[in-house]
Design a protein around this motif. Structure first.
Motif, PDB file in Angstrom:
ATOM      1  N   ILE A  35       0.843  -1.202   0.000  1.00 45.28           N
ATOM      2  CA  ILE A  35       0.000   0.000   0.000  1.00 45.28           C
ATOM      3  C   ILE A  35       0.875   1.247   0.000  1.00 45.28           C
ATOM      4  CG2 ILE A  35      -1.644   1.322   1.390  1.00 45.28           C
ATOM      5  CD1 ILE A  35      -2.725  -1.483   2.332  1.00 45.28           C
ATOM      6  N   GLN A  38       2.580   1.509  -3.409  1.00 44.73           N
ATOM      7  CA  GLN A  38       1.642   1.420  -4.530  1.00 44.73           C
ATOM      8  C   GLN A  38       2.174   0.553  -5.662  1.00 44.73           C
ATOM      9  OE1 GLN A  38      -1.628   2.922  -4.801  1.00 44.73           O
ATOM     10  NE2 GLN A  38      -1.220   2.813  -2.618  1.00 44.73           N
ATOM     11  N   MET A  43      -0.884  -5.148  -5.682  1.00 43.65           N
ATOM     12  CA  MET A  43      -2.069  -4.538  -5.067  1.00 43.65           C
ATOM     13  C   MET A  43      -3.281  -5.478  -5.015  1.00 43.65           C
ATOM     14  SD  MET A  43      -1.376  -1.481  -3.954  1.00 43.65           S
ATOM     15  CE  MET A  43      -2.938  -0.669  -3.776  1.00 43.65           C
ATOM     16  N   HIS A  44      -3.430  -6.350  -5.993  1.00 42.79           N
ATOM     17  CA  HIS A  44      -4.633  -7.189  -6.047  1.00 42.79           C
ATOM     18  C   HIS A  44      -4.331  -8.667  -5.840  1.00 42.79           C
ATOM     19  CE1 HIS A  44      -6.818  -3.663  -7.216  1.00 42.79           C
ATOM     20  NE2 HIS A  44      -5.928  -3.434  -8.160  1.00 42.79           N
TER      21      HIS A  44
END
Length: 78
Positions: A35, A38, A43-44
């Motif tokens: 996080i 980034q 992220m997923h």
């Protein structure tokens, strides 16, 4: 990353290696870095959030949290 952050990371990984921390602790630390920095590829990833929030927040009576799944003795309480 500061020297203090690096030292904390090493201590946490060592605690996990020796069985004194659950996998969720280092995983949550890694997730905070994903996080913070980034990183799109990470992220997923389901590794960082393997279950939908709706399932994570279920009450213990429904999920059997805390139950010793490795205890196969017949006289153990259910």
């Amino acid at each position: 990353m500061s020297d203090e952050e690096r030292a904390y990371r090493i201590r946490l990984i060592e605690r996990y290696r020796h069985g004194h921390a659950k996998l969720s602790e280092p995983r949550n630390l890694l997730r905070s870095w994903v996080i913070r920095f980034q990183e799109p590829y990470l992220m997923h990833q389901s590794f960082f959030a393997p279950y939908p929030a709706e399932l994570v927040d279920l009450p213990g009576k429904i999920t059997d949290r805390g139950r010793d799944v490795w205890n196969t003795r017949e006289d153990s309480p259910t």
